[in-house]
Design an enzyme around this catalytic site. Sequence first.
Site, PDB file in Angstrom:
ATOM      1  N   GLY A 119       5.187  -6.087  15.730  1.00 50.88           N
ATOM      2  CA  GLY A 119       4.954  -5.759  17.137  1.00 50.88           C
ATOM      3  C   GLY A 119       6.234  -6.057  17.869  1.00 50.88           C
ATOM      4  N   GLU A 120       6.156  -6.876  18.878  1.00 49.99           N
ATOM      5  CA  GLU A 120       7.354  -7.272  19.620  1.00 49.99           C
ATOM      6  C   GLU A 120       7.380  -8.801  19.645  1.00 49.99           C
ATOM      7  OE1 GLU A 120       9.907  -5.440  20.692  1.00 49.99           O
ATOM      8  OE2 GLU A 120      10.712  -7.393  21.223  1.00 49.99           O
ATOM      9  N   SER A 121       8.385  -9.363  18.967  1.00 50.94           N
ATOM     10  CA  SER A 121       8.381 -10.824  18.802  1.00 50.94           C
ATOM     11  C   SER A 121       8.483 -11.551  20.143  1.00 50.94           C
ATOM     12  CB  SER A 121       9.498 -11.267  17.857  1.00 50.94           C
ATOM     13  OG  SER A 121      10.748 -10.831  18.325  1.00 50.94           O
ATOM     14  N   CYS A 146       7.621  -8.107   9.917  1.00 48.96           N
ATOM     15  CA  CYS A 146       8.513  -7.592  10.962  1.00 48.96           C
ATOM     16  C   CYS A 146       8.639  -8.601  12.114  1.00 48.96           C
ATOM     17  CB  CYS A 146       8.036  -6.218  11.407  1.00 48.96           C
ATOM     18  SG  CYS A 146       9.370  -5.261  12.123  1.00 48.96           S
ATOM     19  N   ARG A 161      17.349  -9.667  14.379  1.00 44.38           N
ATOM     20  CA  ARG A 161      16.419  -8.704  14.980  1.00 44.38           C
ATOM     21  C   ARG A 161      17.070  -7.324  15.035  1.00 44.38           C
ATOM     22  NH1 ARG A 161      14.791  -9.867  20.716  1.00 44.38           N
ATOM     23  NH2 ARG A 161      13.201  -8.330  20.256  1.00 44.38           N
ATOM     24  N   ILE A 163      10.367  -0.360  11.099  1.00 48.62           N
ATOM     25  CA  ILE A 163      10.378   0.071  12.502  1.00 48.62           C
ATOM     26  C   ILE A 163      11.118  -0.986  13.321  1.00 48.62           C
ATOM     27  CG2 ILE A 163       8.965   0.704  14.501  1.00 48.62           C
ATOM     28  CD1 ILE A 163       6.659   1.252  12.490  1.00 48.62           C
ATOM     29  N   ARG A 164      12.284  -0.638  13.800  1.00 45.61           N
ATOM     30  CA  ARG A 164      13.138  -1.618  14.523  1.00 45.61           C
ATOM     31  C   ARG A 164      13.087  -2.982  13.825  1.00 45.61           C
ATOM     32  NH1 ARG A 164      11.572  -2.799  19.792  1.00 45.61           N
ATOM     33  NH2 ARG A 164      13.622  -3.603  20.191  1.00 45.61           N
ATOM     34  N   HIS A 174       6.469  -2.873   7.267  1.00 44.87           N
ATOM     35  CA  HIS A 174       5.054  -2.868   7.692  1.00 44.87           C
ATOM     36  C   HIS A 174       4.152  -2.359   6.569  1.00 44.87           C
ATOM     37  CE1 HIS A 174       5.287  -3.399  12.154  1.00 44.87           C
ATOM     38  NE2 HIS A 174       6.526  -3.006  11.965  1.00 44.87           N
ATOM     39  N   GLU A 214       1.136  -2.606   6.288  1.00 43.73           N
ATOM     40  CA  GLU A 214      -0.193  -2.238   6.812  1.00 43.73           C
ATOM     41  C   GLU A 214      -0.205  -0.819   7.377  1.00 43.73           C
ATOM     42  OE1 GLU A 214       2.061  -3.851   8.294  1.00 43.73           O
ATOM     43  OE2 GLU A 214       2.015  -3.482  10.445  1.00 43.73           O
TER      44      GLU A 214
HETATM   45  N1  LIG Z   1       8.131  -3.474  14.112  1.00 45.41           N
HETATM   46  C1  LIG Z   1       8.411  -4.658  14.614  1.00 45.41           C
HETATM   47  O1  LIG Z   1       7.674  -5.626  14.479  1.00 45.41           O
HETATM   48  C2  LIG Z   1       9.646  -4.705  15.438  1.00 45.41           C
HETATM   49  C3  LIG Z   1      10.122  -6.080  15.762  1.00 45.41           C
HETATM   50  C4  LIG Z   1      10.906  -6.052  17.060  1.00 45.41           C
HETATM   51  N2  LIG Z   1      12.118  -5.313  16.926  1.00 45.41           N
HETATM   52  C5  LIG Z   1      11.182  -7.485  17.515  1.00 45.41           C
HETATM   53  O2  LIG Z   1      12.253  -7.877  17.668  1.00 45.41           O
HETATM   54  O3  LIG Z   1      10.268  -8.200  17.721  1.00 45.41           O
END
Ligand SMILES: NC(=O)CC[C@H](N)C(=O)O
Length: 254
Positions: A64-66, A97, A127, A158-159, A228, A230
């Site tokens: 997700g987004e840390s 992630c 990151r 993903i990122r 990921h 999942e």
């Molecule tokens: N797919 C992800 O969980 C991306 C992580 C996101 N770039 C972060 O820094 O949190």
Amino acid sequence: MTQSKITVGILALQGAFLEHKLHLQKAVRQASPGSPLDTTKFEIVEVRTSEQLASVDALVIPGGESTAISLIAERSGLLQPLRQFARVDRKPVWGTCAGLILLSDEASKAKKGGQELIGGLHVRCQRNHFGRQTESFECDLSLPFVGDGEPPFRAVFIRAPIVERVLTGADSGDVAGDVVRAPKLDADADDYKITPIEIIASLPTTQGKEAGDIVAVRQGNIFGTSFHPELTPDVRLHRWWLQECVLGGGESRI
Ligand SMILES: NC(=O)CC[C@H](N)C(=O)O
């Protein structure tokens, strides 16, 4: 672990928690007769409070987004309980992630002052290593431990972060620039940083200049993946984690 019923939690503050829940449920449902998963009863639950965290035996921290996950965890009074869970009680935890970022002792390209880490994996992750959302990609990873002669695992990035380096020795002083560090805990066990870190997967040569980048590690009770698992139909990694890390405890048998 000896109790008959094992509760596995998924930290459900933000990100791909539902997908992990469905994968864990599918991994248990599809277990072949006679396998350890088949004979053990798992309960898969979402975790949003410290009371819920206290009731689970193992935890997945999703992607997700840390920064968002750490902010919500802080506001929910979950940061210290999460540190206790992973680093002091050393229960099985898997971060994917953003979850890998949160479980790292250090993170670079991090938002200083806006990014609290749980810590526990004695590594520095970076990151957004591969760049922006548009640089997201998939590739085949060889994960022989998920089963003999099994096909490669299709990994979705993903990122994504990578493990930039395995840390050695004690922390010393402030970290420079864009690096944040998980706080030290009074209760940190003396040997916690010397539990060996296993490099579980690196990017293959097909990934050009990124070949060799570390994308999965394990240190005792903590497992982290940049990708990921999942987000593909494949539940092999979830099945492996339940069998080896949750039922098997901190002992590695890879
Ligand atoms: N797919 C992800 O969980 C991306 C992580 C996101 N770039 C972060 O820094 O949190």
